[in-house]
Every structure is written in C-alpha cells, then in structure tokens.
Design a protein around this motif. Sequence first.
Motif, PDB file in Angstrom:
ATOM      1  N   LEU A  90       0.838  -1.206   0.000  1.00 37.43           N
ATOM      2  CA  LEU A  90       0.000   0.000   0.000  1.00 37.43           C
ATOM      3  C   LEU A  90       0.868   1.249   0.000  1.00 37.43           C
TER       4      LEU A  90
ATOM      5  N   ARG B 120      -0.676   4.226   1.146  1.00 37.07           N
ATOM      6  CA  ARG B 120      -1.198   4.875   2.354  1.00 37.07           C
ATOM      7  C   ARG B 120      -2.284   3.989   2.939  1.00 37.07           C
ATOM      8  N   ARG B 121      -2.698   4.315   4.156  1.00 36.91           N
ATOM      9  CA  ARG B 121      -3.726   3.493   4.790  1.00 36.91           C
ATOM     10  C   ARG B 121      -5.036   3.583   3.998  1.00 36.91           C
ATOM     11  N   PRO B 122      -5.642   2.425   3.669  1.00 37.71           N
ATOM     12  CA  PRO B 122      -6.944   2.469   2.983  1.00 37.71           C
ATOM     13  C   PRO B 122      -8.013   3.049   3.905  1.00 37.71           C
ATOM     14  N   ASN B 123      -8.877   3.829   3.338  1.00 40.48           N
ATOM     15  CA  ASN B 123      -9.964   4.410   4.119  1.00 40.48           C
ATOM     16  C   ASN B 123     -11.249   4.290   3.305  1.00 40.48           C
ATOM     17  N   PRO B 124     -11.741   3.049   3.138  1.00 43.82           N
ATOM     18  CA  PRO B 124     -12.875   2.843   2.226  1.00 43.82           C
ATOM     19  C   PRO B 124     -14.148   3.537   2.700  1.00 43.82           C
TER      20      PRO B 124
ATOM     21  N   ALA C  16     -18.280   1.530  -0.763  1.00 43.78           N
ATOM     22  CA  ALA C  16     -17.381   0.522  -1.342  1.00 43.78           C
ATOM     23  C   ALA C  16     -18.082  -0.834  -1.401  1.00 43.78           C
TER      24      ALA C  16
ATOM     25  N   PRO D  70     -17.241  -7.374  -4.327  1.00 46.27           N
ATOM     26  CA  PRO D  70     -17.964  -8.310  -5.203  1.00 46.27           C
ATOM     27  C   PRO D  70     -18.055  -9.702  -4.575  1.00 46.27           C
TER      28      PRO D  70
ATOM     29  N   MET E 264     -15.344 -12.200  -5.353  1.00 43.07           N
ATOM     30  CA  MET E 264     -14.087 -12.132  -4.612  1.00 43.07           C
ATOM     31  C   MET E 264     -14.218 -12.858  -3.270  1.00 43.07           C
TER      32      MET E 264
ATOM     33  N   SER F  39      -9.816  -7.110  -8.331  1.00 43.39           N
ATOM     34  CA  SER F  39     -11.071  -6.916  -9.072  1.00 43.39           C
ATOM     35  C   SER F  39     -11.269  -5.435  -9.369  1.00 43.39           C
TER      36      SER F  39
ATOM     37  N   TRP G 239     -10.653  -1.952   6.596  1.00 44.14           N
ATOM     38  CA  TRP G 239     -10.235  -2.219   5.210  1.00 44.14           C
ATOM     39  C   TRP G 239      -9.937  -3.684   4.935  1.00 44.14           C
TER      40      TRP G 239
ATOM     41  N   TYR H 222      -9.065  -7.665   1.032  1.00 41.64           N
ATOM     42  CA  TYR H 222      -9.099  -6.298   1.564  1.00 41.64           C
ATOM     43  C   TYR H 222      -9.345  -5.267   0.468  1.00 41.64           C
ATOM     44  N   LEU H 223      -9.667  -4.069   0.918  1.00 37.00           N
ATOM     45  CA  LEU H 223      -9.831  -2.925   0.015  1.00 37.00           C
ATOM     46  C   LEU H 223      -8.572  -2.088   0.107  1.00 37.00           C
ATOM     47  N   ASP H 224      -8.004  -1.744  -1.041  1.00 40.08           N
ATOM     48  CA  ASP H 224      -6.784  -0.929  -0.997  1.00 40.08           C
ATOM     49  C   ASP H 224      -7.137   0.563  -0.941  1.00 40.08           C
ATOM     50  N   GLU H 225      -6.122   1.405  -1.079  1.00 40.69           N
ATOM     51  CA  GLU H 225      -6.340   2.847  -0.942  1.00 40.69           C
ATOM     52  C   GLU H 225      -7.187   3.427  -2.068  1.00 40.69           C
ATOM     53  N   TYR H 226      -7.381   2.646  -3.163  1.00 37.68           N
ATOM     54  CA  TYR H 226      -8.232   3.109  -4.272  1.00 37.68           C
ATOM     55  C   TYR H 226      -9.612   2.435  -4.239  1.00 37.68           C
ATOM     56  N   GLU H 227      -9.894   1.759  -3.139  1.00 38.29           N
ATOM     57  CA  GLU H 227     -11.160   1.016  -2.954  1.00 38.29           C
ATOM     58  C   GLU H 227     -11.289  -0.154  -3.931  1.00 38.29           C
ATOM     59  N   LYS H 228     -10.163  -0.654  -4.425  1.00 45.15           N
ATOM     60  CA  LYS H 228     -10.176  -1.864  -5.238  1.00 45.15           C
ATOM     61  C   LYS H 228     -10.100  -3.056  -4.297  1.00 45.15           C
ATOM     62  N   VAL H 229     -10.841  -4.108  -4.650  1.00 45.81           N
ATOM     63  CA  VAL H 229     -10.868  -5.293  -3.778  1.00 45.81           C
ATOM     64  C   VAL H 229      -9.770  -6.254  -4.222  1.00 45.81           C
TER      65      VAL H 229
END
Lengths: 291, 116
Positions: free
Chosen positions: A42, A44-48, A52, A55, A58, A95, B33, B93-100
């Motif tokens: 990563l 940066r820390r994800p912040n969904p 979000a 699917p 997945m 995905s 996340w 998980y979801l990354d920083e771009y909200e991709k799974v």
Amino acid sequence: GAAGLIPEVGRRKYSESGKQSPEQSENFLNEFELRLLNMFGLKRRPNPSRQAVVPQYMVDLYRMHSVNGDHSTKRPRSMGRHAERAASKANTIRSFHHEESMEALASLKGRTTQQFFFNLTSIPGEELITSAELRVYRDQVLGVTAAPTSNTSYNSSNSSNTNTSTSVGGIHRINVYEVFGAPASPRGEPLTRLLDTRLVQDSLSRWESFDVSPAVSQWSSGGSHNHGFMVEVFHPDTQGVEDAQRQSRHVRVSRSLHEDQDSWPQARPLLVTYSHDGRGNAVLHRDKRQA
Amino acid sequence: AGHRKQRRKHQHKANCHRHELDVDFSEVGWNEWIVAPPGYHAFYCHGVCPFPLADHLNSTNHAIVQTLVNSVNSNIPRACCVPTELSPISLLYLDEYEKVILKNYQDMIVEGCGCR
C-alpha cells in the motif's frame, strides 16, 4: 489509528516510553509505518467509504482458495477453467469495476455494444499478470425456456467458439473485443479485435466469464495502450433497435439497461486479474495443490 | 501476588516453545479495510534455550555451540527462541483506491519454534 496502520495507543505508548527523544520516536514510528505499508503493498492506509462494494465473486474466491478459508466451498459455477488455473499460479487477485463515466452504449440492427474502460493503474509494475477474466451477469428472461439442444446448431454455453451462425430463438451471442484504436470518423466504430465469444441461453441466470488475458497482459506490461473493452450482445432474431435493447436488458452491461438500481453494484461487469509479485506461494491452498 | 510471582518465575524458566497469539484486526483498527478474515491465529515463540539443548528445541549447530559457550562464559548470550517455520495467510481487503484484492501473504503464522 485513523491516519496510519499503527494504532494510536501503540504510538502513544512508544512515544511515552522515554527511550528516545520525541523527534526520534516519531521518525522510528514513521519508518515502521512505511514497512507495514510496504508489507501490504500500500502507499497509504486504505480508508474505504461506505459505498465501497466487495464483489461476491471475490468473497467466493477467498473462501475457495485461501489458505485460511472455508475449504468446503466449491468452485463457483461461473468460474472459467482458465481462471481456476490462473488462481493456482497467482498470489494476488484484483477486481475492478469499470469507469461508468467513460462507458459508451450503442444499439443497432439487433445488436447492443457497450464500451468499458477499467482503470488498471493501481496494479504495481512488479506484478506479472498471469490471467484476466471479464465477467458479465445475465438475468434469466422470464417466459423463455431452454431451447432443445438436439435441434439446434449452437455450442455449449461453456465453450468458446467463433461460429456466428446463431439461428435459434432464446439464444444470443456475447462477443468481447479489445479496443485498440479510436474510430476513424466521429460516427465510426472503434478499432477492435475479438478476444472471446460465447453463445448463451436466455433461460439461465448466471455470470459469464470471458478470457481477456492477452489484452490485460499487454496493457500491464506497457506493450499497448489501455483503450478498454467492447462487449457486443448479438440477437440474430430481433427486428430493430427497440427490440434489441429490450432483449439486451437482461445482460447487465450498463446501469441504464436495467431498472433494478439496488442490484447493480453486485451485478455490474467485473474485471478480475490474476498476478504474482514474485513473493510467496499462490493463493491456491497447499493441500488442494498436493491433492 | 505470590501466585503471580510464582507463575512468572515458571514462565521465565519455560523452555522455548510456541504460544497462542490471536490477532484481532478490529483491535488494531484494520477491520475497516480488511474484509476477511476478521483475525487469525498468529502464534509467537517464547522461552529459554537452556544448556544442554534438547533435541526437540530444533536447534542449529551454531545454537548448540553458542549455548555451550554461554555455559562457561555468561557474557555470550544464549541462543534465541525464534520461529523456525512459518506459513502464509490470505487476506481479502480494500486498498487505498477502494479496489478489492485477495492476496496471499507469506510468513504470517508461526508453525514451529526453535533455538537459533
């Protein structure tokens, strides 16, 4: 812990331990933070956000393949054989939903085409794409029953082929193309090449998986520019534009082609990439591989 | 307090082996996340590597020699109790771009400990 991967409690405890000056503590913590982010791949820390969407496919893959998952889960029916093989070689599965603002929908003479663009820039350069599948959901058309296969000239819905003789009612063909160039004229069609094609029955609701590995591998390696895909739904027995659009509504290629907005997030097309970053084993469970 | 002291003394003397460590992602705030799993059994290694090193302590030749030297010269530390076998886990998980993303991370679970 909202700003980084290190919980606030941990940060505070370390800073207050008095082993370092406050400045040194902060530097050490920031270095450790970078190592954590690097470990997960990563920036940066994800912040969904709450919007979000994860699917279901997945989640199914996680349950089926993960070393710590539920191994009783079978391979999803819609999962292509190529995808299963790909997952056994990949340690990362990503995905992507398409950029809806860039979609282009057209209907003409019994066919509906939809252009998709998937932003793949988040795939790190060091990851080698081993395979990719484009997944499209089809709703069952009510009132249409499966055509008897003995009197028809189409192939099984599971097998790809390039035969375009689609003469049976309740059957349509889905073609998936790579777009590799803009149209020559404003009203012209984009330059495309066929990646995968399939004849499908209207009477079944299911996901269709199309092998788009060649295009995605090229895009990822920088071999060619990502202009997206074009999906064509072709109905041989439709009379006009309206008929084609009505028939195409059950193939969920566009938000505008169906009315049930709530189901769209879980029914919209999905691009799944399989890749390996050279670190560690494949996602496929060790025991399964041994078996 | 006496019981605690006794237990601490016992733990202090315990030989190197694998201990339970359950990681709960919600405790470190990562559940926002990481979609699955909610946590996992990570385990950790702890204990002393005493002289003479027993077979089950999974030691290297170097650790045996280091322990031997420690027995005559305490300036040289004992061998360390560390993970000798690790296994991966998969994270969804979801990354920083909200991709799974579903990814396999190596060396996340301690399978065995030893003196090294």
